[in-house]
Write a protein that holds these residues in place. Structure first.
Motif, PDB file in Angstrom:
ATOM      1  N   ILE A 614       0.959  -1.173  -0.054  1.00 44.77           N
ATOM      2  CA  ILE A 614       0.195  -0.008   0.156  1.00 44.77           C
ATOM      3  C   ILE A 614       1.145   1.241  -0.083  1.00 44.77           C
ATOM      4  O   ILE A 614       1.944   1.504   0.677  1.00 44.77           O
ATOM      5  N   ALA A 615       0.723   2.209  -0.971  1.00 46.83           N
ATOM      6  CA  ALA A 615       1.292   3.429  -0.979  1.00 46.83           C
ATOM      7  C   ALA A 615       0.310   4.713  -0.831  1.00 46.83           C
ATOM      8  O   ALA A 615      -0.625   4.728  -1.701  1.00 46.83           O
ATOM      9  N   VAL A 616       0.776   5.632   0.139  1.00 46.44           N
ATOM     10  CA  VAL A 616      -0.284   6.644   0.507  1.00 46.44           C
ATOM     11  C   VAL A 616       0.446   7.819   0.113  1.00 46.44           C
ATOM     12  O   VAL A 616       1.709   8.011   0.617  1.00 46.44           O
ATOM     13  N   ALA A 617       0.249   8.562  -0.830  1.00 46.10           N
ATOM     14  CA  ALA A 617       0.677  10.193  -0.994  1.00 46.10           C
ATOM     15  C   ALA A 617       2.353   9.730  -1.520  1.00 46.10           C
ATOM     16  O   ALA A 617       2.998  10.611  -1.193  1.00 46.10           O
ATOM     17  N   PRO A 618       2.517   8.882  -2.506  1.00 52.68           N
ATOM     18  CA  PRO A 618       3.888   8.400  -2.814  1.00 52.68           C
ATOM     19  C   PRO A 618       4.485   9.598  -3.545  1.00 52.68           C
ATOM     20  O   PRO A 618       3.857   9.952  -4.750  1.00 52.68           O
ATOM     21  N   VAL A 619       5.953   9.626  -3.386  1.00 47.57           N
ATOM     22  CA  VAL A 619       6.667  10.284  -4.601  1.00 47.57           C
ATOM     23  C   VAL A 619       6.963   9.019  -5.613  1.00 47.57           C
ATOM     24  O   VAL A 619       7.465   8.146  -4.970  1.00 47.57           O
ATOM     25  N   THR A 620       6.861   9.213  -6.770  1.00 53.06           N
ATOM     26  CA  THR A 620       7.085   8.235  -7.871  1.00 53.06           C
ATOM     27  C   THR A 620       8.048   8.592  -8.700  1.00 53.06           C
ATOM     28  O   THR A 620       8.759   7.735  -9.406  1.00 53.06           O
ATOM     29  N   SER A 621       8.481   9.851  -8.884  1.00 49.01           N
ATOM     30  CA  SER A 621       9.816  10.291  -9.413  1.00 49.01           C
ATOM     31  C   SER A 621      10.107  11.515  -8.713  1.00 49.01           C
ATOM     32  O   SER A 621       9.272  12.425  -8.549  1.00 49.01           O
ATOM     33  N   HIS A 672       2.601  16.070  -5.056  1.00 48.86           N
ATOM     34  CA  HIS A 672       1.532  16.343  -5.968  1.00 48.86           C
ATOM     35  C   HIS A 672       1.035  15.039  -6.493  1.00 48.86           C
ATOM     36  O   HIS A 672       1.482  14.024  -6.735  1.00 48.86           O
ATOM     37  N   VAL A 673      -0.413  15.054  -6.688  1.00 49.25           N
ATOM     38  CA  VAL A 673      -1.211  13.919  -7.297  1.00 49.25           C
ATOM     39  C   VAL A 673      -0.575  13.586  -8.540  1.00 49.25           C
ATOM     40  O   VAL A 673      -0.751  12.201  -9.077  1.00 49.25           O
ATOM     41  N   GLN A 674      -0.016  14.271  -9.099  1.00 43.87           N
ATOM     42  CA  GLN A 674       0.774  14.156 -10.553  1.00 43.87           C
ATOM     43  C   GLN A 674       1.663  12.674 -10.184  1.00 43.87           C
ATOM     44  O   GLN A 674       1.597  12.184 -11.267  1.00 43.87           O
ATOM     45  N   ASN A 675       2.105  12.524  -9.149  1.00 47.89           N
ATOM     46  CA  ASN A 675       3.049  11.396  -8.838  1.00 47.89           C
ATOM     47  C   ASN A 675       2.293   9.912  -9.072  1.00 47.89           C
ATOM     48  O   ASN A 675       2.598   9.147  -9.778  1.00 47.89           O
ATOM     49  N   THR A 676       1.005  10.232  -8.377  1.00 49.56           N
ATOM     50  CA  THR A 676      -0.025   8.930  -8.603  1.00 49.56           C
ATOM     51  C   THR A 676      -0.417   8.752 -10.036  1.00 49.56           C
ATOM     52  O   THR A 676      -0.285   7.710 -10.425  1.00 49.56           O
TER      53      THR A 676
END
Length: 723
Positions: A614-621, A672-676
């Motif tokens: 489970i990932a909540v509000a993650p940085v993805t880059s 930012h939700v951009q990450n998700t």
């Protein structure tokens, strides 16, 4: 002694009945505040050193009071102010004293902006006359008395104003403030978030000058968020957000002369693309200290500015092969020598420098960290600090002489101790907690740490918790990749080593952080108890890159965020899988923010060991995150493209094998939700099935109303179904 068979059977039956009577915690209880801890609210010492004030709320009357207590007796000596006696306002949310404590700023109608900033309606309460004066009909920011209480400085719409409290005349100090362009006296978004301060102006000790920062953010790219609300059309929040490698605000230091009503920009030196993370007046009325940090954040200059002629000179330089941390520990002594903390010997310690920047001596040393600097008592000639000398998961309070001798441990119990000192350093209030004890507040003599009395405890919470089937939080360590890592475990009640249990791992893992500590339950720990009641083992491990185990341990992740930390979580999970009581096919991991970045990477890179994440509000880059934080640890994407991309979950979406839940707040101004959204697209294009949820308009904390309850119910259901 032998007991008859029937008596033994009765004992077994009675024990089973008692066990069966234990309650299981519910999510509704956790998020309704059933396990709320008693705390001392807004405690601060008065100048006399003999009394302290606490803000008390009366829910029945709907009033708030500022009450004064005696350190020595603990009894309330008087009420300084009660909102029920004020006709102009019904209540107030916070307060701030003038230096002489004759006036109080009362904040009402507080409107949060970002993590630390807010706008508010401010009133001035005169203690002697009991008169209340409204500062402005507008909501203002960071109101601050002059040292003699004759004036009040504040910020409104990015400009600094001064209000003369006798004539009530208002002077506008700066004229060029403009939203999303020029800011005077308060910080921009990235300074607020990453350098942890909002107020960017300071009166000098005589009230003749105001030093302030000016931010020109006109070249900073804008970020926009759609906020859906309840109206027919959504609104859009637009603000300046410098992502890694992009333009920062141009920051400059200015000196305002109150009598002349004029400002001058201070030329600090030949700097390009730099930060000013701290300004602070020294013990001399006209000497300002300024910290200037290069963009790579590995070179810090401490500069003194003479406010009489506005000349600047460097007195101390701090460098590091990775980065230099910014703190609030700079303290000036009466002779204008100063206290400074540094990691230059590999551990965070206290140093004493002369006014000209020459080292007098290193005050503390050893393979442990100073975690808080409390101050210097000039009468006793002792420095007070908190450290990890008793183990990295523990905290103790110490005193020491400036020459590094006569170090004294002032706290006795093993766990986490933190101090709040009286103004004259006669007393300190210690807050103590460990895995078995919720916070206990006790009064101690600063001279030797002797306890005077107990102020407040959480015995009612402990009594309340006895009714539940809670398992202990067990502290231990695990050797992973050549390092001894701190670890805690919560096992199911009636744990049986002959059975196999699924494991849920939690971590945060961000640089310098700590998730394994000798402290009592927080909200998540009660959630873990709920999961333990349902047969899950919960484990948390602080891997490389986390804090309080020396600079090398912390900074090993430099330019490689998401590499060594993920390797440690994967290796630890594989070790756990070898335990006879662990179901190796049912190991999950979860985290929030940096922890969400970690849990996502873990299920992708560790798809042979993790079956759920489970990932909540993650940085993805890290390309999507801000300059100050990201570049401190990664440098810029232009300099370190491989560090950014090879450890980005976006680059490994095709490796997803297990069950994955992705959650974000649609109004997250931080991560930012951009990450998700980008992660969703990569998973879709890799044809990977997953679950995801967006909470409209919610920020990085994802809370408000029933939001937290709904979020944790979703995660609980996912764990019960998938793990």
């Amino acid at each position: 002694m032998k007991f008859p068979y029937t008596f033994v059977a009765f004992l077994i039956m009675a024990t089973s009945v008692l066990s069966a009577q234990k309650k299981e915690v519910s999510l509704e209880e956790i998020w309704s505040g059933s396990f709320r801890q008693e705390r001392l609210q807004s405690l601060q010492s008065l100048n006399n050193g003999e009394e302290y004030v606490v803000m008390n709320r009366n829910p029945e009357a709907g009033s708030v009071s500022i009450d004064i207590y005696s350190y020595k007796t603990g009894k309330k000596t008087r009420t300084l102010l009660d909102s029920k006696d004020l006709s102009e306002i019904e209540s107030f949310q916070s307060f701030k004293f003038s230096d002489d404590e004759n006036k109080i700023l009362l904040s009402t109608e507080i409107e949060p902006i970002y993590r630390r900033s807010s706008r508010e309606v401010v009133h001035i309460y005169d203690v002697a006359s009991k008169k209340l004066t409204k500062v402005s009909d507008d909501k203002i920011q960071e109101a601050s008395f002059s040292p003699d209480n004759s004036k009040l400085a504040y910020v409104f719409e990015n400009n600094i104003y001064i209000l003369d409290l006798k004539s009530m005349e208002r002077t506008q100090v700066t004229m060029d403030g403009e939203i999303n362009s020029i800011i005077n006296g308060i910080t921009d978004w990235v300074y607020e978030e990453e350098f942890s301060f909002v107020k960017a102006f300071a009166w000098n000790p005589t009230g003749e000058k105001i030093a302030f920062l000016r931010f020109d953010e006109s070249a900073v790219p804008e970020f926009s968020m759609d906020l859906f609300g309840k109206d027919l059309y959504p609104t859009q929040q637009v603000f300046k957000y410098p992502k890694a490698g992009e333009s920062n605000s141009e920051v400059s230091l200015h000196m305002y002369d109150v009598e002349a009503n004029s400002s001058e920009e201070i030329k600090l030196g030949d700097y390009a693309d730099f930060y000013i993370p701290r300004i602070k007046w020294s013990s001399k009325d006209m000497l300002l200290s300024v910290q200037v940090l290069n963009r790579h954040q590995n070179n810090l200059d401490l500069i003194f500015v003479n406010a009489e002629n506005n000349e600047a000179s460097v007195v101390l330089n701090e460098t590091d092969k990775a980065y230099v941390d910014i703190t609030d520990n700079l303290t000036f002594l009466e002779d204008n020598s100063f206290i400074w903390t540094s990691e230059k010997d590999g551990w965070n310690h206290i140093y004493h420098y002369a006014e000209d920047g020459k080292l007098i001596n290193q005050i503390t040393s050893g393979q442990w960290e100073v975690t808080k600097y409390y101050g210097y008592d000039k009468k006793a000639k002792r420095i007070y600090f908190q450290s990890t000398e008793n183990g990295s998961v523990n905290r103790d309070v110490y005193s020491i002489k400036p020459n590094g001798k006569s170090k004294t441990r002032l706290t006795a119990k093993d766990g986490t101790n933190s101090a709040d000192f009286s103004a004259d350093y006669t007393y300190f209030i210690n807050t103590f907690t460990n895995v078995n004890t919720p916070p206990v507040y006790t009064l101690h003599k600063a001279k030797d740490g002797k306890q005077v009395r107990e102020i407040l405890n959480n015995n009612e919470l402990l009594k309340n918790n006895e009714a539940y089937q809670f398992s202990p939080k067990e502290l231990s360590s695990i050797e992973v990749n050549g390092n001894e890592l701190n670890m805690w475990t919560i096992k199911p009640a009636n744990f049986d080593e002959n059975k196999k249990y699924p494991v849920l791992m939690f971590q945060y893992s961000g640089p310098g952080s700590q998730s394994v500590s000798n402290t009592y339950f927080g909200s998540n720990d009660y959630w873990y108890q709920l999961l333990a009641n349902k047969g899950y083992m919960i484990v948390c491990i602080d891997g490389r890159g986390t804090g309080f185990k020396g600079a090398d341990f912390k900074k090993v992740t430099y330019q490689e965020l998401g590499k060594f930390e993920v390797e440690d979580q994967i290796a630890a999970a594989k070790q756990l899988a070898e335990k006879s009581y662990v179901d190796a096919d049912r190991i999950g991991i979860w985290g929030w923010s940096y922890g969400g970045f970690m849990s996502t990477n873990a299920i992708l890179k560790g798809n042979d060991v993790f079956s759920m994440a489970i990932a909540v509000a993650p940085v993805t880059s890290w390309r999507f995150y801000d300059t100050v934080y990201t570049e401190r640890y990664m440098r810029t994407p232009q300099e370190n493209a491989s560090g950014y991309d090879e450890n980005s979950p976006l680059s490994h979406a095709d490796k997803l094998e297990g069950d994955y839940l992705l959650i974000h707040g649609g109004g997250d101004d931080n991560v930012h939700v951009q990450n998700t959204m980008r992660m969703v697209e990569e998973l879709v294009q890799a044809n990977k099935q997953f679950d995801w949820a967006i909470y409209p308009d919610r920020n990085h904390g994802i809370y408000g109303g029933n939001t937290r309850l709904h979020l944790y119910q979703m995660m609980t259901d996912f764990i019960l179904e998938k793990l």
